[in-house]
Design a protein around this motif. Structure first.
Motif, PDB file in Angstrom:
ATOM      1  N   UNK A  89       1.094  -1.307   0.145  1.00 21.65           N
ATOM      2  CA  UNK A  89       0.357   0.399  -0.297  1.00 21.65           C
ATOM      3  C   UNK A  89       0.622   1.647  -0.250  1.00 21.65           C
ATOM      4  N   UNK A  90       2.500   1.137   0.264  1.00 24.55           N
ATOM      5  CA  UNK A  90       3.549   2.204   0.404  1.00 24.55           C
ATOM      6  C   UNK A  90       3.545   2.773  -0.830  1.00 24.55           C
ATOM      7  N   UNK A  91       2.857   2.405  -2.356  1.00 23.22           N
ATOM      8  CA  UNK A  91       2.851   3.038  -3.504  1.00 23.22           C
ATOM      9  C   UNK A  91       1.947   4.137  -3.508  1.00 23.22           C
ATOM     10  N   UNK A  92       1.360   4.107  -1.755  1.00 26.30           N
ATOM     11  CA  UNK A  92       0.622   6.489  -1.851  1.00 26.30           C
ATOM     12  C   UNK A  92       1.344   7.021  -2.067  1.00 26.30           C
ATOM     13  N   UNK A 117     -12.304   3.533  -5.886  1.00 24.43           N
ATOM     14  CA  UNK A 117     -11.060   4.615  -5.657  1.00 24.43           C
ATOM     15  C   UNK A 117     -10.715   4.920  -7.028  1.00 24.43           C
ATOM     16  N   UNK A 118     -10.949   4.487  -8.121  1.00 22.38           N
ATOM     17  CA  UNK A 118     -11.126   5.242  -9.614  1.00 22.38           C
ATOM     18  C   UNK A 118     -11.237   6.064  -9.764  1.00 22.38           C
ATOM     19  N   UNK A 119     -12.747   5.616 -10.093  1.00 22.87           N
ATOM     20  CA  UNK A 119     -13.851   6.475 -10.082  1.00 22.87           C
ATOM     21  C   UNK A 119     -14.280   7.555  -8.893  1.00 22.87           C
ATOM     22  N   UNK A 120     -13.388   7.787  -8.280  1.00 20.29           N
ATOM     23  CA  UNK A 120     -13.857   8.667  -7.057  1.00 20.29           C
ATOM     24  C   UNK A 120     -12.254   9.764  -7.188  1.00 20.29           C
ATOM     25  N   UNK A 121     -11.283   9.571  -7.886  1.00 16.29           N
ATOM     26  CA  UNK A 121     -10.412  10.664  -7.832  1.00 16.29           C
ATOM     27  C   UNK A 121     -10.160  11.456  -8.955  1.00 16.29           C
ATOM     28  N   UNK A 122     -10.664  12.688  -8.668  1.00 23.21           N
ATOM     29  CA  UNK A 122     -11.102  13.394  -9.621  1.00 23.21           C
ATOM     30  C   UNK A 122      -9.945  13.897 -10.730  1.00 23.21           C
ATOM     31  N   UNK A 123      -8.318  13.288 -10.666  1.00 26.70           N
ATOM     32  CA  UNK A 123      -7.532  13.481 -11.563  1.00 26.70           C
ATOM     33  C   UNK A 123      -7.428  12.124 -12.071  1.00 26.70           C
ATOM     34  N   UNK A 124      -8.079  12.185 -12.210  1.00 26.73           N
ATOM     35  CA  UNK A 124      -7.672   9.985 -12.820  1.00 26.73           C
ATOM     36  C   UNK A 124      -7.837  10.092 -14.577  1.00 26.73           C
ATOM     37  N   UNK A 125      -6.454   9.942 -14.824  1.00 22.52           N
ATOM     38  CA  UNK A 125      -6.021  10.451 -16.220  1.00 22.52           C
ATOM     39  C   UNK A 125      -5.054   8.984 -16.335  1.00 22.52           C
ATOM     40  N   UNK A 135       3.268 -12.507  -7.364  1.00 18.87           N
ATOM     41  CA  UNK A 135       2.829 -11.470  -7.238  1.00 18.87           C
ATOM     42  C   UNK A 135       1.114 -11.753  -6.187  1.00 18.87           C
ATOM     43  N   UNK A 136       1.187 -11.548  -5.336  1.00 19.91           N
ATOM     44  CA  UNK A 136      -0.860 -12.425  -5.114  1.00 19.91           C
ATOM     45  C   UNK A 136      -1.570 -11.141  -4.154  1.00 19.91           C
ATOM     46  N   UNK A 137      -2.387 -11.551  -3.364  1.00 19.98           N
ATOM     47  CA  UNK A 137      -3.683 -11.023  -3.037  1.00 19.98           C
ATOM     48  C   UNK A 137      -4.380  -9.746  -4.274  1.00 19.98           C
ATOM     49  N   UNK A 138      -5.132  -8.378  -2.574  1.00 16.65           N
ATOM     50  CA  UNK A 138      -5.878  -8.332  -4.142  1.00 16.65           C
ATOM     51  C   UNK A 138      -5.058  -7.003  -4.416  1.00 16.65           C
ATOM     52  N   UNK A 139      -5.765  -6.338  -6.065  1.00 13.70           N
ATOM     53  CA  UNK A 139      -5.339  -5.202  -5.927  1.00 13.70           C
ATOM     54  C   UNK A 139      -5.562  -3.143  -5.041  1.00 13.70           C
ATOM     55  N   UNK A 140      -4.348  -3.136  -4.447  1.00 13.23           N
ATOM     56  CA  UNK A 140      -4.305  -1.861  -3.650  1.00 13.23           C
ATOM     57  C   UNK A 140      -5.454  -1.233  -4.345  1.00 13.23           C
ATOM     58  N   UNK A 141      -6.551  -0.381  -3.361  1.00 11.10           N
ATOM     59  CA  UNK A 141      -6.985   0.293  -3.911  1.00 11.10           C
ATOM     60  C   UNK A 141      -5.916   1.701  -3.490  1.00 11.10           C
ATOM     61  N   UNK A 142      -4.676   2.101  -3.125  1.00  7.69           N
ATOM     62  CA  UNK A 142      -4.811   3.047  -2.922  1.00  7.69           C
ATOM     63  C   UNK A 142      -3.572   2.995  -4.249  1.00  7.69           C
ATOM     64  N   UNK A 143      -3.821   2.147  -5.831  1.00 14.16           N
ATOM     65  CA  UNK A 143      -3.243   2.435  -6.802  1.00 14.16           C
ATOM     66  C   UNK A 143      -3.919   3.688  -7.112  1.00 14.16           C
ATOM     67  N   UNK A 144      -5.221   3.566  -6.961  1.00 13.00           N
ATOM     68  CA  UNK A 144      -6.182   4.025  -7.551  1.00 13.00           C
ATOM     69  C   UNK A 144      -6.395   5.790  -7.315  1.00 13.00           C
ATOM     70  N   UNK A 145      -5.673   5.973  -6.069  1.00 20.16           N
ATOM     71  CA  UNK A 145      -5.880   7.091  -5.954  1.00 20.16           C
ATOM     72  C   UNK A 145      -4.984   7.973  -6.176  1.00 20.16           C
ATOM     73  N   UNK A 146      -3.389   7.323  -6.715  1.00 15.81           N
ATOM     74  CA  UNK A 146      -2.838   8.301  -7.451  1.00 15.81           C
ATOM     75  C   UNK A 146      -2.785   8.866  -8.613  1.00 15.81           C
ATOM     76  N   UNK A 147      -2.803  10.343  -7.970  1.00 17.06           N
ATOM     77  CA  UNK A 147      -3.346  11.233  -9.164  1.00 17.06           C
ATOM     78  C   UNK A 147      -2.926  11.267 -10.791  1.00 17.06           C
TER      79      UNK A 147
END
Length: 900
Positions: free
Chosen positions: A283-286, A336-344, A302-314
């Motif tokens: 999650x430190x990718x944030x 998270x991506x849908x909430x990210x107003x800067x989603x590009x 690589x295992x586990x779920x896709x962390x939502x913090x990746x969707x927050x990267x502006x």
């Protein structure tokens, strides 16, 4: 006197020239050569050491070197400051690239150019020479590019003397580094460093510390560099804080994603694909707020779920997490991506993971996304209607999932969509005109579902769509019965697959002739398409033609093509195979024409197709002899000319086919003996010569064919005994010698048929799949021995009980005597046993009841006696009739003990 002078235009032109001469003192001397003589001579010496076959340096002959191709001089001092000799052709696979490459060696005269700041020799071919050390003396260099120029050996350490160097590109596959200490000499200048494909395995465990000493570094590319160890932490002296691009892909790191990466807060691009990274995505990718590109693909672990913090990267634009073991659903990440107003985000690849669940409606919030690949996961359900909101989408791939719902009508809003792949799901419902009406950019569509065609195209038959496709692949979807107008107008196609689409119509000649001459695949199989094919068309790039399982009729299509595969089987084609088929289809490898009505001779020109591998002509009306001209087909491994009207002898020249594995000539009128020369085809696995007029004794050399899987010689006129040598065939699983004139006993060595005795060689249909339906035909007779309809005498050998994997045994219609072996239950896998019409005597063994797999039994017309055992499954009297001394159920004759 008139004071108004009429001034001519020439006066103004003269005045302008005079002003320019006064303002620019060097104007008059501008026509003189700028080139400094010593530098000109240095360039000529450098030129003389190169081999320029393409003439790229032809201009290096005039007095002014500043005007030479690839040379740039300072406008004030006239010193040479730039040499750009990169190969103008970048496609390394092309012949033009080879012709354009400079060769030879580099001359140290370049050291005379004291003001040279830019040197580009990339993409040439210096034949494995080492990078010359004198380059480290050109201390004025700010840019040095030696990439892809076939240098090899150790990178010279004195490149560390280039203290002004800002960009260094050494991308290569034959360079290596033993230590990286020389990088410290570039510590205050270097911003760009590309050492991808350079072998860094000898640089030791301090490689990252060495790179971190270059404190000005902004871009570091080290992909495929044999790096084995990635430190999980960095020393306090390490300084990579200015790094914006880091590419470590293609190295076997075998570690979790290290935490020190998250202190590189200036990173814009991070590529760690094919690094065999382990664990989860932190999650430190944030922390990497400036990240635009993140590639963690093909790590496999690589295992586990896709962390939502990746969707927050502006600023994230490119995200590739494909080919890993990621699981869970997409809801958190996409929300998270849908909430990210800067989603590009413009590129998202999550393919080849273990992601599951239905696709959420929040997918539609990715309005800037151009590529979405979710293939090869386990997504279920329908395509969400919000997909229509993804106005920028150009590529969508949902293939190879378990989606079992409908396709949203809002697809029709994706006006920018170019590439659509919905293969290998279980789609259902109806596709209407509204699904396609606005897809003006569509070039590629792949859509396949389960074979029962639960997805139906229901568009007006006269509708003309706004798109012109280049690739279409639709399988198991209902398009027909008509060949609709939306397909008829697709005349730019270069790849066509319409398999099992329910089309029963004829296809206009104009469609075939309108297809692009660039077409590579033409597959219309498993429909009911009628009519004739256009006779003469040229498809020079066509690789595969499959028109099988339709109702096409008429003659063989005289298409000029370089196709390697031709499938016309299961149609109503008639007439001759063209005598010049070797000219029409010179590269053909596989020819499938079975189940048609072709007539005439099999043309000898087939012998001249050097790459021929499979020839399947079964169930036609071919007559005459099988050609005796086989001599060039080193790869020909399968011939099936069965069920025709062929006569004459089996060609001797078949022994010149070193790869021949399958020979099926059954159900013809061939005569004579099996040629001795055929034993030279030592790789034969399947032989079926049944239903002919062949004579002579069974060849003993058949047992020397160590790969022989099937031998069927039934319904001929072979004589003599079964040779003992036949027992030496270790892989024989099907033996059928029925309906001949074979005499003598069954050899006791029969237990040596180890494939039936031990169940070895489980590749049941090896090399038979090429005949498509033949595999099904032979499936029921694997592990079988059929010797019926001969003159075989003697007893049933006890040794036959050693064939424990035998499923079918038929010894009927012979002259065999003696008892049925008491321990016949040792054939525990037996399904069919036919011993009828012999002279067998004695009692029926009680152990027959112990063979639970037995489904078919016939003991009729022998000399068996006594009480019939209780065989519950076999109560048909016809099984036992013709044995006068048998009694008991199901026969009407009662045994003495039952008479009261």
């Amino acid at each position: 006197m008139d004071l108004k002078l009429k001034l001519r235009p020439s006066f103004f032109l003269f005045s302008l020239v005079l002003i320019l001469l006064l303002k620019v003192p060097d104007f008059v001397s501008a026509a003189k050569p700028k080139c400094i003589s010593t530098e000109r001579q240095a360039l000529l010496t450098f030129r003389a050491s190169l081999n320029d076959t393409s003439g790229r340096l032809k201009s290096w002959s005039g007095p002014d070197c500043c005007n030479w191709s690839g040379v740039l001089c300072d406008v004030r001092t006239s010193h040479v400051v730039k040499i750009d000799l990169r190969n103008p052709v970048q496609d390394v696979r092309s012949d033009e690239y080879e012709r354009s490459s400079l060769r030879g060696k580099l001359h140290q005269s370049l050291t005379i150019l004291k003001f040279l700041s830019y040197l580009d020799l990339s993409s040439n071919d210096f034949g494995g020479l080492e990078i010359p050390e004198f380059l480290g003396q050109i201390v004025s260099l700010r840019y040095l590019n030696l990439s892809s120029s076939s240098f090899s050996g150790e990178i010279p350490a004195n490149l560390g003397n280039l203290s002004k160097l800002e960009s260094l590109d050494l991308y290569a596959s034959s360079l290596r580094v033993s230590n990286l200490r020389w990088l410290s000499g570039l510590s205050t200048s270097l911003k760009y460093l590309n050492m991808a494909n350079v072998n860094l395995s000898g640089a030791g465990e301090t490689w990252l510390e060495d790179f971190s000493k270059v404190t000005t570094l902004k871009e570091l590319r080290l992909s495929d560099s044999e790096i084995k160890n990635l430190p999980l932490s960095l020393s306090s002296s390490a300084n990579l804080k200015h790094l914006e691009v880091l590419d470590l892909s293609g190295n076997s790191l075998n570690t979790p994603i290290p935490n020190w990466l998250f202190s590189l807060t200036n990173l814009r691009e991070l590529s760690l694909r094919w690094c065999f990274l382990e664990g989860s995505i932190p999650t430190e990718f944030k922390n990497l707020k400036l990240l635009e590109t993140l590639d963690l693909s093909n790590n496999l672990a690589l295992q586990g779920e896709i962390p939502s913090v990746l969707g927050d990267l502006p600023r994230l634009k490119f995200l590739d997490l494909s080919a890993n073991e990621l699981n869970g659903q997409l809801n958190g990440f996409l929300d998270a991506l849908s909430r990210n107003k800067g989603n590009s985000l413009v590129f998202l690849d999550l393919s080849s993971n273990k992601l599951a669940g239905a696709l959420p409606e929040s997918l539609g919030a990715l309005r800037n996304l151009q590529t979405l690949d979710l293939s090869s996961n386990t997504f279920t359900g329908s395509v969400p209607s919000s997909i229509g909101n993804m106005a920028s989408l150009k590529k969508l791939d949902l293939s190879y999932n378990t989606m079992n719902g409908s396709i949203a009508e809002s697809f029709g809003k994706l006006a920018e969509l170019v590439d659509l792949n919905l293969m290998a799901n279980t789609w259902e419902g109806v596709l209407q005109k509204s699904h396609f009406v606005n897809l003006r950019s569509l070039k590629t569509i792949r859509l396949t579902t389960e074979p029962y065609r639960s997805l139906i195209f229901k568009v007006p038959s006269t509708w003309i769509p706004p798109f012109r496709l280049e690739l279409i692949q639709i399988e198991n979807c209902q398009i027909g019965p008509s060949f609709p107008m939306w397909l008829q107008v697709q005349t730019k196609l270069n790849y066509v697959v319409l398999r099992n689409t329910g089309i029963e119509d004829t296809i206009p000649d104009s469609w075939f002739s309108g297809i692009s001459s660039e077409v590579t695949y033409l597959i219309l199989a498993n429909n009911r398409i009628k009519g004739r094919l256009p006779q003469k068309l040229a498809f020079p790039k066509l690789n595969n033609i499959d028109l099988s399982s339709n109702s096409f009729e008429g003659p063989f299509p005289l298409w000029s093509t370089n196709a390697t595969e031709l499938r016309l089987y299961e149609n109503n084609f008639s007439g001759y195979i063209p005598q010049n088929i070797d000219v029409l289809m010179p590269r053909i490898q596989n020819i499938y024409l079975f189940h048609n009505s072709f007539t005439g001779n099999i043309p000898s020109s087939l012998c001249d197709i050097s790459g021929l591998q499979i020839l399947s002509l079964r169930k036609n009306h071919f007559s005459g002899s099988l050609p005796n001209c086989w001599h060039r087909q080193f790869m020909l491994y399968g011939i099936d000319a069965s069920e025709n009207n062929l006569s004459g002898q089996i060609p001797e020249s078949l022994d010149l086919l070193p790869s021949l594995s399958v020979l099926l000539l059954n159900q013809n009128a061939l005569e004579g003996k099996i040629p001795e020369s055929l034993q030279n085809c030592s790789g034969l696995t399947n032989i079926d010569l049944g239903g002919n007029k062949l004579t002579g004794k069974l060849p003993s050399w058949l047992g020397k064919l160590s790969s022989l899987f099937m031998l069927r010689l039934q319904s001929n006129s072979f004589t003599g005994q079964i040779p003992d040598d036949l027992c030496s065939a270790p892989n024989l699983r099907i033996l059928d010698l029925s309906g001949n004139k074979i005499s003598g006993p069954i050899p006791k060595c029969i237990s040596n048929l180890t494939a039936i005795a031990r169940g070895t060689n489980n590749e049941v249909f090896q090399n038979l799949v090429f005949i498509v339906t033949r595999a099904r035909e032979y499936q029921d007779i694997v592990n079988s021995i059929n010797l019926s309809g001969n003159n075989i005498s003697g007893e049933i050998p006890r040794e036959i009980l050693g064939l424990s994997y035998l499923r079918i045994l038929n010894l009927s219609n012979n002259s065999m005597a003696g008892n049925i072996p008491e321990k016949i239950s040792e054939l525990s896998r037996l399904e069919t046993l036919d011993l009828s019409r012999n002279k067998l005597s004695g009692a029926i063994p009680q152990s027959l009841a112990a063979i639970s797999s037995l489904q078919s039994l016939n003991l009729s017309f022998n000399k068996l006696e006594g009480s019939i055992p209780k065989l519950v499954k076999f109560q048909d009297p016809s099984i036992y009739i013709g044995n006068e001394l048998l009694c008991g159920k199901p026969l009407p004759k009662k045994c003495p003990k039952d008479i009261k």
